[in-house]
Motif scaffolding. Structure first.
Motif, PDB file in Angstrom:
ATOM      1  N   SER A 303      21.786 102.001  -0.172  1.00  0.00           N
ATOM      2  CA  SER A 303      20.789 100.326   0.760  1.00  0.00           C
ATOM      3  C   SER A 303      20.705 100.684   1.854  1.00  0.00           C
ATOM      4  CB  SER A 303      21.081  99.410  -0.577  1.00  0.00           C
ATOM      5  OG  SER A 303      20.348  98.599   0.083  1.00  0.00           O
ATOM      6  N   ARG A 304      19.437 100.040   2.159  1.00  0.00           N
ATOM      7  CA  ARG A 304      19.423  99.769   3.649  1.00  0.00           C
ATOM      8  C   ARG A 304      19.805  98.589   3.963  1.00  0.00           C
ATOM      9  NH1 ARG A 304      15.575  96.631   5.650  1.00  0.00           N
ATOM     10  NH2 ARG A 304      15.528  97.771   8.210  1.00  0.00           N
ATOM     11  N   GLY A 305      19.959  97.912   2.723  1.00  0.00           N
ATOM     12  CA  GLY A 305      20.399  96.341   2.993  1.00  0.00           C
ATOM     13  C   GLY A 305      21.885  95.795   2.651  1.00  0.00           C
ATOM     14  N   PHE A 306      22.889  96.743   3.416  1.00  0.00           N
ATOM     15  CA  PHE A 306      23.974  96.334   3.252  1.00  0.00           C
ATOM     16  C   PHE A 306      24.588  95.427   3.728  1.00  0.00           C
ATOM     17  CE2 PHE A 306      25.127 100.059  -1.059  1.00  0.00           C
ATOM     18  CZ  PHE A 306      24.748  99.081  -1.331  1.00  0.00           C
ATOM     19  N   VAL A 307      25.153  94.832   3.511  1.00  0.00           N
ATOM     20  CA  VAL A 307      26.290  93.792   4.710  1.00  0.00           C
ATOM     21  C   VAL A 307      27.798  94.584   4.016  1.00  0.00           C
ATOM     22  CG1 VAL A 307      27.688  91.719   4.340  1.00  0.00           C
ATOM     23  CG2 VAL A 307      25.694  91.714   4.023  1.00  0.00           C
ATOM     24  N   TRP A 308      28.298  95.082   4.863  1.00  0.00           N
ATOM     25  CA  TRP A 308      29.532  95.953   5.119  1.00  0.00           C
ATOM     26  C   TRP A 308      30.454  95.205   5.382  1.00  0.00           C
ATOM     27  CZ3 TRP A 308      29.132 101.067   7.504  1.00  0.00           C
ATOM     28  CH2 TRP A 308      29.656 102.364   6.661  1.00  0.00           C
ATOM     29  N   ASP A 309      31.492  95.195   5.057  1.00  0.00           N
ATOM     30  CA  ASP A 309      33.516  94.823   5.457  1.00  0.00           C
ATOM     31  C   ASP A 309      34.379  95.779   5.076  1.00  0.00           C
ATOM     32  OD1 ASP A 309      34.353  93.537   3.054  1.00  0.00           O
ATOM     33  OD2 ASP A 309      32.910  92.060   3.364  1.00  0.00           O
ATOM     34  N   ALA A 310      35.887  95.406   5.305  1.00  0.00           N
ATOM     35  CA  ALA A 310      36.064  96.257   4.801  1.00  0.00           C
ATOM     36  C   ALA A 310      38.479  95.717   5.346  1.00  0.00           C
ATOM     37  CB  ALA A 310      36.429  97.722   5.571  1.00  0.00           C
ATOM     38  N   VAL A 326      31.051  96.552   0.113  1.00  0.00           N
ATOM     39  CA  VAL A 326      29.184  96.768   0.442  1.00  0.00           C
ATOM     40  C   VAL A 326      28.307  96.282  -0.776  1.00  0.00           C
ATOM     41  CG1 VAL A 326      28.685  98.807   1.508  1.00  0.00           C
ATOM     42  CG2 VAL A 326      28.789  98.681  -0.619  1.00  0.00           C
ATOM     43  N   TYR A 327      27.006  95.150  -0.711  1.00  0.00           N
ATOM     44  CA  TYR A 327      26.832  93.690  -1.074  1.00  0.00           C
ATOM     45  C   TYR A 327      25.401  93.261  -0.067  1.00  0.00           C
ATOM     46  CZ  TYR A 327      30.123  91.513   2.099  1.00  0.00           C
ATOM     47  OH  TYR A 327      30.755  90.658   2.635  1.00  0.00           O
ATOM     48  N   PRO A 328      24.415  93.128  -0.836  1.00  0.00           N
ATOM     49  CA  PRO A 328      23.201  92.560  -0.093  1.00  0.00           C
ATOM     50  C   PRO A 328      23.507  90.971   0.671  1.00  0.00           C
ATOM     51  CG  PRO A 328      23.413  92.209  -2.656  1.00  0.00           C
ATOM     52  CD  PRO A 328      24.425  92.962  -2.473  1.00  0.00           C
ATOM     53  N   PRO A 329      22.905  90.211   1.401  1.00  0.00           N
ATOM     54  CA  PRO A 329      22.531  89.205   1.628  1.00  0.00           C
ATOM     55  C   PRO A 329      23.194  88.050   1.165  1.00  0.00           C
ATOM     56  CG  PRO A 329      21.392  90.513   3.699  1.00  0.00           C
ATOM     57  CD  PRO A 329      21.180  90.872   1.998  1.00  0.00           C
ATOM     58  N   GLU A 330      22.198  88.083   0.031  1.00  0.00           N
ATOM     59  CA  GLU A 330      22.241  87.302  -0.990  1.00  0.00           C
ATOM     60  C   GLU A 330      23.661  86.904  -1.751  1.00  0.00           C
ATOM     61  OE1 GLU A 330      19.897  89.865  -3.453  1.00  0.00           O
ATOM     62  OE2 GLU A 330      20.221  89.512  -1.149  1.00  0.00           O
ATOM     63  N   SER A 331      24.361  87.660  -1.758  1.00  0.00           N
ATOM     64  CA  SER A 331      25.761  87.721  -2.157  1.00  0.00           C
ATOM     65  C   SER A 331      27.082  87.917  -0.983  1.00  0.00           C
ATOM     66  CB  SER A 331      26.263  89.422  -2.413  1.00  0.00           C
ATOM     67  OG  SER A 331      25.459  89.968  -3.693  1.00  0.00           O
ATOM     68  N   VAL A 332      26.484  87.082  -0.299  1.00  0.00           N
ATOM     69  CA  VAL A 332      27.468  86.107   1.000  1.00  0.00           C
ATOM     70  C   VAL A 332      27.694  84.770   0.335  1.00  0.00           C
ATOM     71  CG1 VAL A 332      27.148  85.640   3.729  1.00  0.00           C
ATOM     72  CG2 VAL A 332      25.897  88.122   3.022  1.00  0.00           C
ATOM     73  N   GLY A 333      29.143  84.920   0.317  1.00  0.00           N
ATOM     74  CA  GLY A 333      29.755  83.118   0.551  1.00  0.00           C
ATOM     75  C   GLY A 333      31.310  83.704   0.400  1.00  0.00           C
ATOM     76  N   GLU A 334      31.978  82.101   1.214  1.00  0.00           N
ATOM     77  CA  GLU A 334      33.854  82.853   0.563  1.00  0.00           C
ATOM     78  C   GLU A 334      33.816  83.023  -1.194  1.00  0.00           C
ATOM     79  OE1 GLU A 334      35.949  82.745   2.557  1.00  0.00           O
ATOM     80  OE2 GLU A 334      34.369  84.167   3.136  1.00  0.00           O
ATOM     81  N   GLY A 335      33.041  81.283  -1.612  1.00  0.00           N
ATOM     82  CA  GLY A 335      33.097  81.611  -2.793  1.00  0.00           C
ATOM     83  C   GLY A 335      32.300  83.090  -4.122  1.00  0.00           C
ATOM     84  N   ALA A 336      31.829  84.163  -2.563  1.00  0.00           N
ATOM     85  CA  ALA A 336      31.192  85.059  -3.646  1.00  0.00           C
ATOM     86  C   ALA A 336      31.665  86.988  -3.336  1.00  0.00           C
ATOM     87  CB  ALA A 336      29.938  84.998  -3.140  1.00  0.00           C
ATOM     88  N   TRP A 337      31.088  87.540  -2.458  1.00  0.00           N
ATOM     89  CA  TRP A 337      31.534  88.918  -2.785  1.00  0.00           C
ATOM     90  C   TRP A 337      31.949  88.461  -0.527  1.00  0.00           C
ATOM     91  CZ3 TRP A 337      31.178  94.109  -4.352  1.00  0.00           C
ATOM     92  CH2 TRP A 337      31.057  93.889  -5.623  1.00  0.00           C
TER      93      TRP A 337
END
Length: 647
Positions: A303-310, A326-337
């Protein structure tokens, strides 16, 4: 797969007349304790101890794949070379391959299967060429989700052949389920799995195992896989195994951040939401290259829209791996991805300590359209998953690394082994994470308000239509698939560990089974024999009652008396077994002073009769006697578990 979270309200089945019929059956000791015949006999390939035999063999399949993903046409095209080695003692004049994409064809066998109706279709694989290296085009026949390739020269024992296949297919949309593309706030996401023709297994039990792909999953050969994926230049690709050309596809900053994550126990951002939003569209393409050793499969996402952490995973013996999300911006959140990598790291570390070291360089969690599905080193979960649901699904899917990625079960025939075993190890991961903040998973979290797991299982066992665990996976109706394949199988292992063998015997035996069969193909009989041999117990009564049948347990306290009629000389408690299933139980009495006394009721109590009198060393009047006082067992009738004697 994600069905772990299907509501266990399915367990609370209509039992009415079925329950009454069961209650009328008389317990028959000779039926329960008859000699148990394993589904398959021991052999030079499979020892009586449950370990691989001295003559054990399995064939090998190594892959080289060059693929191209075209988002405009939603097409994946590829060329693959399979190096197939025949370690069997047999000469092979044909090869069989699995063509899973053909499950999406309108004329597939799966389309006629009533349990999971499909509303959209593709053409499946378009096979453009099949060749044997050094020979030329090879005659081949496509039949549903299988392909037979006829060899011009038979493949002798010890020989190898290189098979080349060129193909393409349309990537299914959300209807694909386990592999699909879908939209997100950052752009389209492509979860690509079951994407190349894969060798069917040729083993010592059936020869070529060519069950069609209907709904249950995989049985695959092991080997090394090198694959390259060409995508538009602005896409991020995460895939099974190790990325071998990071300098070609990552920015210098992304490479530096990955290096930092490899030595960090805290999550490190590789690509932030702000960077996703600021990334301009790019022309041209990039080719991402991956390598994975000792694997039965690979999958990837793009995807071109992945947030990525490790973050770093700490493994036994000082080794490390890398947890990634790897997850899209709408999944960001401490209660989420934003906590996904933390969950993955913990699960892999704990499973590695408890059972067997994680064998792969990366453990990647993907938020995308193909929710709740597992592949070696990478799992697909839901964009909207949050909190305990995200923790549970992440732990469950990466737990499949152990079953069936390392221990190579045949999921098409015995889905209860991979799903049930994995659900079982999930229980302890929920206990372990942050002192059980997302657990326990044994107390009704499966279906709040529906009772404990033991009580839910008791309802399931009352249903005369419920199939035995040992049924072929595809024959189990959707109504029973989760209750039987996941929950009953997992609960059986919990009983075996906590009530039958105890952790001191179960854990070493279970670890030995995993180590013995790592990257091999065990069958149900191998597991049964392994647990008996290393666990030190004849368990034929358990295999018969829990796995080969759907028998019920019904223990009852029917009388309380005293030795010579004197409470000071001890209490005599009569317990009866009204069901065909037997399990070890606890008998507990409460005394007039408020004190308690108890003893263990072993299964041997029921070897000759359904009624036994147990004497407890008490010295005062008994106010109540209870069997299974902690409700650990799936007893079908709790009303007769206790008795309060007359004063």
């Amino acid at each position: 797969m994600r069905d772990l979270f299907v509501g266990v309200s399915l367990f609370c089945l209509a039992v009415g007349a079925a329950g009454a019929a069961l209650a009328d059956e008389a317990y028959a000791p000779l039926k329960t304790f008859a000699p148990f015949t394993m589904p398959s006999p021991p052999s030079p390939q499979r020892s009586a101890s449950g370990a691989p035999g001295a003559a054990y063999w399995q064939n090998r399949a190594d892959y080289r794949i060059d693929a191209r993903l075209d988002p405009a046409s939603k097409t994946l095209s590829a060329e693959e070379t399979i190096t197939y080695v025949n370690h069997s003692p047999d000469t092979l004049d044909m090869l069989w391959l699995q063509l899973d994409q053909n499950v999406y064809r309108k004329d597939s066998r799966a389309a006629a299967e009533a349990g999971r109706p499909r509303k959209a279709f593709t053409e499946g694989y378009v096979i453009e060429a099949v060749e044997i290296e050094g020979v030329g085009p090879a005659p081949h026949l496509v039949d549903d989700t299988r392909m037979r390739v006829t060899l011009a020269k038979p493949l002798k024992s010890g020989g190898q052949v290189k098979l080349k296949i060129r193909y393409h297919y349309t990537v299914p949309g959300l209807f694909g389920g386990r592999t699909a593309w879908g939209t997100s706030g950052g752009g389209e996401i492509y979860d690509i799995a079951q994407w190349y023709p894969r060798m069917a297994v040729y083993d010592d039990v059936r020869g070529w195992d060519t069950l069609p792909y209907l709904a249950n999953e995989f049985y695959l050969e092991y080997g090394d896989i090198d694959y390259a994926v060409t995508v538009p230049a602005d896409m991020i690709v995460a895939g099974s195994g190790a990325l071998t050309n990071p300098k070609d596809v990552l920015t210098a900053q992304q490479q530096a951040r990955l290096a930092e994550a490899a030595s960090s126990d805290k999550t490190v951002m590789i690509r932030t939401p702000e960077e996703v939003a600021a990334t301009p569209a790019a022309s041209g393409t990039k080719t991402w290259r991956f390598h994975m050793s000792d694997t039965r499969d690979v999958a990837f996402t793009a995807s071109r829209g992945f947030v990525w952490d490790a973050a770093r995973i700490n493994l036994p013996n000082g080794k490390t791996a890398l947890a990634q999300s790897v997850y899209p911006p709408e999944s960001v959140g401490e209660g989420a991805w934003s906590r996904s990598t933390e969950y993955m790291k913990h699960a892999v570390e704990q499973f590695s300590k408890r059972w067997f070291p994680y064998p792969y360089p990366n453990a990647i969690n993907v938020a995308g359209p193909a929710t709740g599905m597992e592949y070696p080193g990478i799992v697909f979960d839901g964009i909207d998953d949050k909190g305990k649901t995200l923790f549970w699904i992440s732990a469950h899917e990466i737990g499949h690394t152990w079953f069936p990625m390392v221990v190579g079960f045949d999921e098409r025939r015995d889905a209860w082994m991979d799903e049930g075993f994995n659900t079982f190890i999930d229980v302890y991961e929920s206990d372990d994470f942050q002192n059980g903040v997302y657990g326990p998973k044994r107390d009704g979290e499966y279906a709040p308000g529906k009772g404990t797991p033991a009580e839910q299982i008791a309802e399931l066992l009352k249903d005369l239509d419920a199939p035995p665990i040992l049924s072929r996976a595809d024959t189990i109706r959707e109504k029973y698939r989760h209750p039987i394949t996941y929950f009953k199988s997992a609960f059986g292992l919990t009983l075996l560990r906590e009530d039958i063998l105890g952790p001191e015997r179960f854990d070493p035996a279970f670890r030995r089974f995993i180590a013995d069969w790592a990257f091999k193909h065990p069958k149900p009989s191998d597991f049964f024999r392994a647990m008996e041999s290393a666990g030190g117990e004849d368990l034929g009564w358990f295999w018969r009652g829990w796995y080969a049948n759907n028998w019920t347990l019904d223990l009852a306290v029917t009388d309380v008396a005293y030795v010579d009629g004197d409470p000071a000389k001890g209490a005599k408690v009569t317990v009866e077994n009204h069901g065909q299933l037997v399990l070890p139980a606890t008998l507990r009495v409460t005394l007039a002073s408020g004190g308690k006394a108890e003893l263990r009721v072993p299964v041997e109590a029921w070897m000759q009769s359904g009624s036994r009198v147990f004497t407890l060393d008490t010295h005062e009047r008994v106010t109540e006697a209870v069997v299974d006082p902690d409700h650990r067992l799936p007893d079908r009738d709790r009303t007769n578990d206790s008795l309060k004697p007359a004063s």
